[in-house]
Scaffold this motif. Structure first.
Motif, PDB file in Angstrom:
ATOM      1  N   THR A  73      39.570  30.221  28.568  1.00  0.00           N
ATOM      2  CA  THR A  73      40.741  30.031  29.415  1.00  0.00           C
ATOM      3  C   THR A  73      40.425  28.877  30.361  1.00  0.00           C
ATOM      4  O   THR A  73      39.447  28.929  31.115  1.00  0.00           O
ATOM      5  N   THR A  74      41.236  27.832  30.288  1.00  0.00           N
ATOM      6  CA  THR A  74      40.994  26.669  31.145  1.00  0.00           C
ATOM      7  C   THR A  74      41.979  26.587  32.304  1.00  0.00           C
ATOM      8  O   THR A  74      41.748  25.865  33.262  1.00  0.00           O
ATOM      9  N   ASP A  75      43.061  27.342  32.212  1.00  0.00           N
ATOM     10  CA  ASP A  75      44.039  27.410  33.296  1.00  0.00           C
ATOM     11  C   ASP A  75      43.593  28.542  34.220  1.00  0.00           C
ATOM     12  O   ASP A  75      44.167  29.626  34.218  1.00  0.00           O
ATOM     13  N   VAL A  76      42.556  28.272  34.987  1.00  0.00           N
ATOM     14  CA  VAL A  76      41.861  29.302  35.750  1.00  0.00           C
ATOM     15  C   VAL A  76      42.385  29.371  37.182  1.00  0.00           C
ATOM     16  O   VAL A  76      42.647  28.345  37.806  1.00  0.00           O
ATOM     17  N   VAL A  77      42.507  30.596  37.680  1.00  0.00           N
ATOM     18  CA  VAL A  77      42.792  30.825  39.094  1.00  0.00           C
ATOM     19  C   VAL A  77      41.451  31.048  39.773  1.00  0.00           C
ATOM     20  O   VAL A  77      40.659  31.875  39.320  1.00  0.00           O
ATOM     21  N   ALA A  90      45.516  41.032  44.178  1.00  0.00           N
ATOM     22  CA  ALA A  90      46.895  40.584  43.951  1.00  0.00           C
ATOM     23  C   ALA A  90      46.918  39.427  42.955  1.00  0.00           C
ATOM     24  O   ALA A  90      47.782  39.384  42.069  1.00  0.00           O
ATOM     25  N   ALA A  91      45.979  38.493  43.065  1.00  0.00           N
ATOM     26  CA  ALA A  91      45.916  37.367  42.124  1.00  0.00           C
ATOM     27  C   ALA A  91      45.631  37.872  40.711  1.00  0.00           C
ATOM     28  O   ALA A  91      46.246  37.407  39.741  1.00  0.00           O
ATOM     29  N   MET A  92      44.722  38.839  40.596  1.00  0.00           N
ATOM     30  CA  MET A  92      44.407  39.399  39.280  1.00  0.00           C
ATOM     31  C   MET A  92      45.607  40.133  38.696  1.00  0.00           C
ATOM     32  O   MET A  92      45.912  39.987  37.508  1.00  0.00           O
ATOM     33  N   THR A  93      46.270  40.915  39.506  1.00  0.00           N
ATOM     34  CA  THR A  93      47.437  41.658  39.046  1.00  0.00           C
ATOM     35  C   THR A  93      48.535  40.705  38.613  1.00  0.00           C
ATOM     36  O   THR A  93      49.129  40.865  37.541  1.00  0.00           O
ATOM     37  N   HIS A  94      48.808  39.705  39.429  1.00  0.00           N
ATOM     38  CA  HIS A  94      49.862  38.727  39.117  1.00  0.00           C
ATOM     39  C   HIS A  94      49.550  37.959  37.835  1.00  0.00           C
ATOM     40  O   HIS A  94      50.440  37.716  37.015  1.00  0.00           O
ATOM     41  N   LEU A 100      37.732  36.541  38.554  1.00  0.00           N
ATOM     42  CA  LEU A 100      38.044  35.308  39.282  1.00  0.00           C
ATOM     43  C   LEU A 100      36.745  34.558  39.525  1.00  0.00           C
ATOM     44  O   LEU A 100      35.752  35.152  39.991  1.00  0.00           O
ATOM     45  N   ILE A 101      36.741  33.279  39.219  1.00  0.00           N
ATOM     46  CA  ILE A 101      35.612  32.429  39.576  1.00  0.00           C
ATOM     47  C   ILE A 101      35.752  32.114  41.059  1.00  0.00           C
ATOM     48  O   ILE A 101      36.838  31.771  41.525  1.00  0.00           O
ATOM     49  N   VAL A 102      34.660  32.232  41.789  1.00  0.00           N
ATOM     50  CA  VAL A 102      34.678  31.988  43.226  1.00  0.00           C
ATOM     51  C   VAL A 102      34.084  30.610  43.500  1.00  0.00           C
ATOM     52  O   VAL A 102      32.944  30.328  43.124  1.00  0.00           O
ATOM     53  N   LEU A 103      34.889  29.758  44.137  1.00  0.00           N
ATOM     54  CA  LEU A 103      34.464  28.405  44.484  1.00  0.00           C
ATOM     55  C   LEU A 103      34.356  28.257  45.989  1.00  0.00           C
ATOM     56  O   LEU A 103      35.194  28.762  46.730  1.00  0.00           O
ATOM     57  N   ASP A 104      33.332  27.539  46.403  1.00  0.00           N
ATOM     58  CA  ASP A 104      33.157  27.174  47.805  1.00  0.00           C
ATOM     59  C   ASP A 104      32.875  25.676  47.829  1.00  0.00           C
ATOM     60  O   ASP A 104      31.843  25.235  47.300  1.00  0.00           O
ATOM     61  N   ASP A 105      33.779  24.906  48.390  1.00  0.00           N
ATOM     62  CA  ASP A 105      33.672  23.435  48.377  1.00  0.00           C
ATOM     63  C   ASP A 105      33.481  22.905  46.965  1.00  0.00           C
ATOM     64  O   ASP A 105      32.577  22.108  46.699  1.00  0.00           O
ATOM     65  N   GLY A 110      30.096  32.307  42.606  1.00  0.00           N
ATOM     66  CA  GLY A 110      30.099  33.668  42.118  1.00  0.00           C
ATOM     67  C   GLY A 110      31.300  33.964  41.248  1.00  0.00           C
ATOM     68  O   GLY A 110      32.134  33.100  40.992  1.00  0.00           O
ATOM     69  N   VAL A 111      31.350  35.210  40.809  1.00  0.00           N
ATOM     70  CA  VAL A 111      32.478  35.741  40.056  1.00  0.00           C
ATOM     71  C   VAL A 111      32.796  37.101  40.656  1.00  0.00           C
ATOM     72  O   VAL A 111      31.884  37.886  40.942  1.00  0.00           O
ATOM     73  N   VAL A 112      34.067  37.370  40.857  1.00  0.00           N
ATOM     74  CA  VAL A 112      34.477  38.688  41.331  1.00  0.00           C
ATOM     75  C   VAL A 112      35.339  39.312  40.246  1.00  0.00           C
ATOM     76  O   VAL A 112      36.199  38.646  39.662  1.00  0.00           O
ATOM     77  N   SER A 113      35.055  40.572  39.958  1.00  0.00           N
ATOM     78  CA  SER A 113      35.782  41.280  38.911  1.00  0.00           C
ATOM     79  C   SER A 113      36.512  42.476  39.503  1.00  0.00           C
ATOM     80  O   SER A 113      36.245  42.885  40.643  1.00  0.00           O
ATOM     81  N   VAL A 114      37.397  43.030  38.710  1.00  0.00           N
ATOM     82  CA  VAL A 114      38.082  44.257  39.119  1.00  0.00           C
ATOM     83  C   VAL A 114      37.048  45.329  39.438  1.00  0.00           C
ATOM     84  O   VAL A 114      37.165  46.055  40.425  1.00  0.00           O
ATOM     85  N   ARG A 115      36.011  45.417  38.617  1.00  0.00           N
ATOM     86  CA  ARG A 115      34.953  46.408  38.845  1.00  0.00           C
ATOM     87  C   ARG A 115      34.288  46.203  40.205  1.00  0.00           C
ATOM     88  O   ARG A 115      34.006  47.166  40.917  1.00  0.00           O
ATOM     89  N   ASP A 116      34.035  44.952  40.577  1.00  0.00           N
ATOM     90  CA  ASP A 116      33.437  44.669  41.885  1.00  0.00           C
ATOM     91  C   ASP A 116      34.334  45.183  43.011  1.00  0.00           C
ATOM     92  O   ASP A 116      33.856  45.765  43.987  1.00  0.00           O
ATOM     93  N   ILE A 117      35.624  44.944  42.872  1.00  0.00           N
ATOM     94  CA  ILE A 117      36.575  45.379  43.897  1.00  0.00           C
ATOM     95  C   ILE A 117      36.622  46.901  43.973  1.00  0.00           C
ATOM     96  O   ILE A 117      36.574  47.480  45.061  1.00  0.00           O
ATOM     97  N   ILE A 118      36.666  47.548  42.822  1.00  0.00           N
ATOM     98  CA  ILE A 118      36.702  49.019  42.808  1.00  0.00           C
ATOM     99  C   ILE A 118      35.455  49.591  43.463  1.00  0.00           C
ATOM    100  O   ILE A 118      35.529  50.563  44.212  1.00  0.00           O
ATOM    101  N   ARG A 119      34.302  49.001  43.188  1.00  0.00           N
ATOM    102  CA  ARG A 119      33.060  49.479  43.815  1.00  0.00           C
ATOM    103  C   ARG A 119      33.157  49.424  45.338  1.00  0.00           C
ATOM    104  O   ARG A 119      32.665  50.318  46.020  1.00  0.00           O
ATOM    105  N   CYS A 120      33.778  48.381  45.847  1.00  0.00           N
ATOM    106  CA  CYS A 120      33.907  48.250  47.302  1.00  0.00           C
ATOM    107  C   CYS A 120      34.919  49.238  47.870  1.00  0.00           C
ATOM    108  O   CYS A 120      34.756  49.720  48.986  1.00  0.00           O
ATOM    109  N   TRP A 121      35.968  49.511  47.131  1.00  0.00           N
ATOM    110  CA  TRP A 121      37.029  50.380  47.622  1.00  0.00           C
ATOM    111  C   TRP A 121      36.758  51.855  47.362  1.00  0.00           C
ATOM    112  O   TRP A 121      37.387  52.718  47.963  1.00  0.00           O
ATOM    113  N   SER A 122      35.850  52.143  46.449  1.00  0.00           N
ATOM    114  CA  SER A 122      35.623  53.525  46.039  1.00  0.00           C
ATOM    115  C   SER A 122      34.802  54.293  47.065  1.00  0.00           C
ATOM    116  O   SER A 122      33.784  53.807  47.547  1.00  0.00           O
ATOM    117  N   PRO A 123      35.206  55.538  47.359  1.00  0.00           N
ATOM    118  CA  PRO A 123      34.405  56.358  48.272  1.00  0.00           C
ATOM    119  C   PRO A 123      33.046  56.704  47.678  1.00  0.00           C
ATOM    120  O   PRO A 123      32.152  57.101  48.392  1.00  0.00           O
TER     121      PRO A 123
END
Length: 133
Positions: A73-77, A90-94, A100-105, A110-123
């Motif tokens: 996939t070259t049309d990357v968000v 929201a970006a992933m859902t949309h 998501l590839i994470v860019l800084d300058d 890094g890369v953030v995945s749905v799994r990463d987000i769930i781990r942070c939100w999960s009790p």
């Protein structure tokens, strides 16, 4: 919580000529669900995910002959480290994707995945003793 707090900094980068089998082996070895595909000829980056490999196999294509370039996939968000996890989700859902590839300058950090987000939100991230209490 921010993307920088959840993202994986273990980033697998491959070239466009890697076969899907090579990509799958590297992804498995590093226990990641996506590889960043860097094409030095175009100075662009894309992403190859588990789903891309599964779709190719499901279509009966030969993983020893199919290249990462053909399935990238070259049309990357891209996400920024300062995005909230809500913004990333929201970006992933949309967009209908799970990484998501994470860019800084303009540098991949890094890369953030749905799994990463769930781990942070999960009790379940809390200590077991705290849950029993």
């Amino acid at each position: 919580m921010l993307v920088r707090d959840a993202m994986s900094t273990v980033v697998l980068t491959i070239g466009p000529a890697h076969t899907l089998r090579q990509a799958a082996r590297l992804m498995s070895d590093r226990r990641v669900g996506a590889a960043i595909v860097h094409d030095p000829d175009t100075s662009g980056i894309g992403i190859l995910t588990e789903r891309d490999i599964i779709d190719s196999l499901g279509a009966g294509q030969d993983p020893d002959h199919e290249t990462a370039q053909a399935h990238t996939t070259t049309d990357v968000v891209f996400a920024a480290p300062g995005w909230t996890l809500e913004e990333a989700a929201a970006a992933m859902t949309h967009g209908g994707f799970r990484h998501l590839i994470v860019l800084d300058d303009q540098e991949t950090v890094g890369v953030v995945s749905v799994r990463d987000i769930i781990r942070c939100w999960s009790p379940a991230r809390r200590e077991p003793a705290a849950l029993a209490g």
